[in-house]
Design a protein around this motif. Sequence first.
Motif, PDB file in Angstrom:
ATOM      1  N   PHE A  78       4.808 -10.006   4.532  1.00  0.00           N
ATOM      2  CA  PHE A  78       4.507  -8.765   5.237  1.00  0.00           C
ATOM      3  C   PHE A  78       4.155  -7.638   4.277  1.00  0.00           C
ATOM      4  O   PHE A  78       3.237  -6.862   4.543  1.00  0.00           O
ATOM      5  CB  PHE A  78       5.695  -8.332   6.113  1.00  0.00           C
ATOM      6  N   SER A  79       4.873  -7.510   3.175  1.00  0.00           N
ATOM      7  CA  SER A  79       4.638  -6.397   2.259  1.00  0.00           C
ATOM      8  C   SER A  79       5.059  -6.790   0.850  1.00  0.00           C
ATOM      9  O   SER A  79       6.156  -7.305   0.641  1.00  0.00           O
ATOM     10  CB  SER A  79       5.429  -5.159   2.722  1.00  0.00           C
ATOM     11  N   LYS A  80       4.151  -6.545  -0.107  1.00  0.00           N
ATOM     12  CA  LYS A  80       4.424  -6.821  -1.519  1.00  0.00           C
ATOM     13  C   LYS A  80       4.560  -5.492  -2.240  1.00  0.00           C
ATOM     14  O   LYS A  80       3.589  -4.752  -2.367  1.00  0.00           O
ATOM     15  CB  LYS A  80       3.288  -7.645  -2.132  1.00  0.00           C
ATOM     16  N   VAL A  81       5.765  -5.192  -2.711  1.00  0.00           N
ATOM     17  CA  VAL A  81       6.081  -3.869  -3.258  1.00  0.00           C
ATOM     18  C   VAL A  81       5.934  -3.883  -4.772  1.00  0.00           C
ATOM     19  O   VAL A  81       6.338  -4.843  -5.440  1.00  0.00           O
ATOM     20  CB  VAL A  81       7.507  -3.445  -2.851  1.00  0.00           C
TER      21      VAL A  81
ATOM     22  N   ARG B 229       6.520   7.030  -5.457  1.00  0.00           N
ATOM     23  CA  ARG B 229       6.310   6.328  -6.724  1.00  0.00           C
ATOM     24  C   ARG B 229       6.221   4.811  -6.547  1.00  0.00           C
ATOM     25  O   ARG B 229       6.226   4.092  -7.533  1.00  0.00           O
ATOM     26  CB  ARG B 229       7.461   6.661  -7.695  1.00  0.00           C
ATOM     27  N   TRP B 230       6.137   4.317  -5.310  1.00  0.00           N
ATOM     28  CA  TRP B 230       6.068   2.882  -5.052  1.00  0.00           C
ATOM     29  C   TRP B 230       4.887   2.598  -4.141  1.00  0.00           C
ATOM     30  O   TRP B 230       4.366   3.504  -3.482  1.00  0.00           O
ATOM     31  CB  TRP B 230       7.366   2.374  -4.419  1.00  0.00           C
ATOM     32  N   ALA B 231       4.452   1.360  -4.103  1.00  0.00           N
ATOM     33  CA  ALA B 231       3.287   0.999  -3.296  1.00  0.00           C
ATOM     34  C   ALA B 231       3.455  -0.399  -2.720  1.00  0.00           C
ATOM     35  O   ALA B 231       4.139  -1.247  -3.291  1.00  0.00           O
ATOM     36  CB  ALA B 231       2.006   1.067  -4.133  1.00  0.00           C
ATOM     37  N   SER B 232       2.831  -0.629  -1.552  1.00  0.00           N
ATOM     38  CA  SER B 232       2.689  -1.970  -0.980  1.00  0.00           C
ATOM     39  C   SER B 232       1.262  -2.415  -1.261  1.00  0.00           C
ATOM     40  O   SER B 232       0.309  -1.860  -0.711  1.00  0.00           O
ATOM     41  CB  SER B 232       2.964  -1.957   0.526  1.00  0.00           C
ATOM     42  N   ILE B 233       1.097  -3.407  -2.149  1.00  0.00           N
ATOM     43  CA  ILE B 233      -0.234  -3.723  -2.661  1.00  0.00           C
ATOM     44  C   ILE B 233      -1.078  -4.491  -1.644  1.00  0.00           C
ATOM     45  O   ILE B 233      -2.310  -4.402  -1.693  1.00  0.00           O
ATOM     46  CB  ILE B 233      -0.138  -4.509  -3.989  1.00  0.00           C
ATOM     47  N   ASN B 234      -0.465  -5.235  -0.732  1.00  0.00           N
ATOM     48  CA  ASN B 234      -1.284  -5.941   0.249  1.00  0.00           C
ATOM     49  C   ASN B 234      -1.653  -5.047   1.429  1.00  0.00           C
ATOM     50  O   ASN B 234      -2.652  -5.288   2.101  1.00  0.00           O
ATOM     51  CB  ASN B 234      -0.572  -7.200   0.742  1.00  0.00           C
ATOM     52  N   LEU B 235      -0.870  -3.980   1.686  1.00  0.00           N
ATOM     53  CA  LEU B 235      -1.213  -3.021   2.727  1.00  0.00           C
ATOM     54  C   LEU B 235      -2.044  -1.865   2.193  1.00  0.00           C
ATOM     55  O   LEU B 235      -2.790  -1.232   2.934  1.00  0.00           O
ATOM     56  CB  LEU B 235       0.068  -2.469   3.378  1.00  0.00           C
ATOM     57  N   GLY B 236      -1.899  -1.556   0.878  1.00  0.00           N
ATOM     58  CA  GLY B 236      -2.666  -0.469   0.284  1.00  0.00           C
ATOM     59  C   GLY B 236      -2.094   0.897   0.586  1.00  0.00           C
ATOM     60  O   GLY B 236      -2.837   1.854   0.791  1.00  0.00           O
TER      61      GLY B 236
END
Length: 736
Positions: free
Chosen positions: A404-407, A379-386
Amino acid sequence: MIDTGKAFCTANKQFMNGIRDLAQYSCKDTLVETNLTKFSDTLQEMINYHNILFDQIQRSIKTQLQTFVKEDIRKFKDAKKQFEKVSEEKENALVKNAQVQRNKQHEVEEATNILTATRKCFRHIALDYVLQINVLQSKRRAEILKSMLSFMYAHLAFFHQGYDLFSELEPYMKELGAQLDQLAVDAAKEKRDMEQKHSTIQQKDYSSDDTKLEYNVDAANGIVMEGYLFKRASNAFKTWNRRWFSIQNNQLVYQKKFKDNPTVVVEDLRLCTVKHCEDIERRFCFEVVSPTKSCMLQADSEKLRQAWIKAVQTSIATAYREKGDESEKQEKKSSPSTGSLESGSETKEKLLKGESALQRVQCIPGNAACCDCGLADPRWASINLGITLCIECSGIHRSLGVHFSKVRSLTLDSWEPELLKLMCELGNDVINRIYEAKLEKMGVKKPQSGSQRQEKEAYIRAKYVERKFVEKQAASVPLPEPGTKVLPPSQEEKRHSVPEKSLLAGEQGAASPKVRSSDSGIQPSTDDSREHLASTISANSLYEPEGDKQESPVFCDSKQPSPGLQLYQAAFEKNLPHMAEALAHGAEVNWVNVEENKATPLIQAVRGGSLVTCEFLLQNGANVNIRDMKGRGPLHHATVLGHTGQVCLFLKRGANQHATDEDGKDPLSIAVEAANADIVTLLRLARMNEEMRESEGLYGQPGDEIYQDIFRDFSQMASNNPEKLNRFQQSDSQKS
């Protein structure tokens, strides 16, 4: 009972999920997070045992008894009906036989035969009926007792499982109880100390109310100094408002309320000065002056004023001494400035939200399970990694830092249309092929959903921060163009190196909204500036119609291109997987192609015409205000090419629309000359909204609601109906 039990399990699961969320929110408290996570796992096991129990009850009692009632009792009822029918026929035969007269011999014989046949049939039916009664009674006893025995065994198994589960947990619970007892003792001691301090403080004299704030340039949280100051608004009324100010990350910021996003007053303290103000009526005032504006502030006392002035001066000196981490610097540049259109208080109807975003993202290959541990239904995502993540892995990603990661949550957060399309362009399978390329070769075992948090954290850090599993890229050697003189290594390095003064001038140009083109154009680091090669687009064909553009040849050897060049080329080709691979290989997101007018990957993405490519670069730290050799930044290029969706995106991300190119033209003047009504509308609205916020002192606020609605509509059209924004190009082609 079964329905009520299942409802209980559903409610219990909601409670357990609440406990897990509470553990996630308490990530800074190791004791609370660890214990709540362990207890929630135990509760989840009990829910599973309950579900197994109700399934067994369903089979053992409900199904068996329904079969007994529907089949066996139905047969008995059929036999009973036949018996009652033949009994009635027998009674009728007896009555008829009794009524026959003696002198009618023929009727006497007929009645006697009927009575005999009826009695014979009655005996057979009666015996069958008695048999059905006995069979039913026997089966009734067996079925009921068999069902109840199965029911009791199900409960026995349930309580055994629960007992075993909590027997394993009991030592842990006892240990926690001892810790809580110690915490209670510590809390009581702390309370006594606080009461003693409170009593001591009450005895002091506070008539002067002079509380000196200490400043610390090496503070662990990055905040050098903070406290309340009065700020004079820049509107016509010059009103004074009390705000919470702080000096952090070489910036001066303030907040209206505690939960509000900080508003940046000075983006870079190196470009400002601070001085006393004695020429106004108010006391204890001082002024912070930057190249673009000045901010009048008032402290509560002379001591506080001196403390603030010294803190600002010390921060300025420290900012000059520190080299700073390049990645953090790029992340700061990519974050929205005070002119950004986005804020933390987005209206709920603004973007795609909830299950629609979840369903669209989870349809991408590999996204139905967590990218790092494989847990289903992330139910979560890292938007810069996709990629998609479970709640535990998302917490680990958040601890890595936004560089590194935007959640973001797929169910709780709102989603911009271009960001949702970005998630659908990548996915777990694509990213894992890049970041786990050497996983099997190295013999590293990927953690599972049930692995310990420490194991997951070590793996995620090795995967994304250290990039241990990324396949190493072959060295690249750009070949010179035909007729080009090859310089010695020392001269070649000198030709592509960028002086430090040029870099500083570029930063100053980006901070000022009305700088000339000669003062702008931030250069990359020396290492990245050496990565150069002919672009796929020639400088002469930069603004040709997209259908007529031809890719210029790239002169290189058979080896893999450098990461920076790979990112540069993939940005034009709209190839997000190749862009992600280039970043994994260490490509600088603001890499500059010195052979192509110092264009950046973001400018190449504009030329390629892809909104999602631009969003991907911005999410990964691309600076929206870096300009090429002609003084044109991404906003200039998008305006020239008539890419309305990209113009809208760059304005939302804080692009400086006042910057002018070498011809002295800003994006608005270019759009007016091209008669592009949509882009002119966007630029004028953004400029008007910016002036309105500055005049009212609403720095960092989203602006007028109508203004937000218009930009929201353009964002939706650019992502979902881009053909509606091609009116400008279509009208031009019709004229030609």
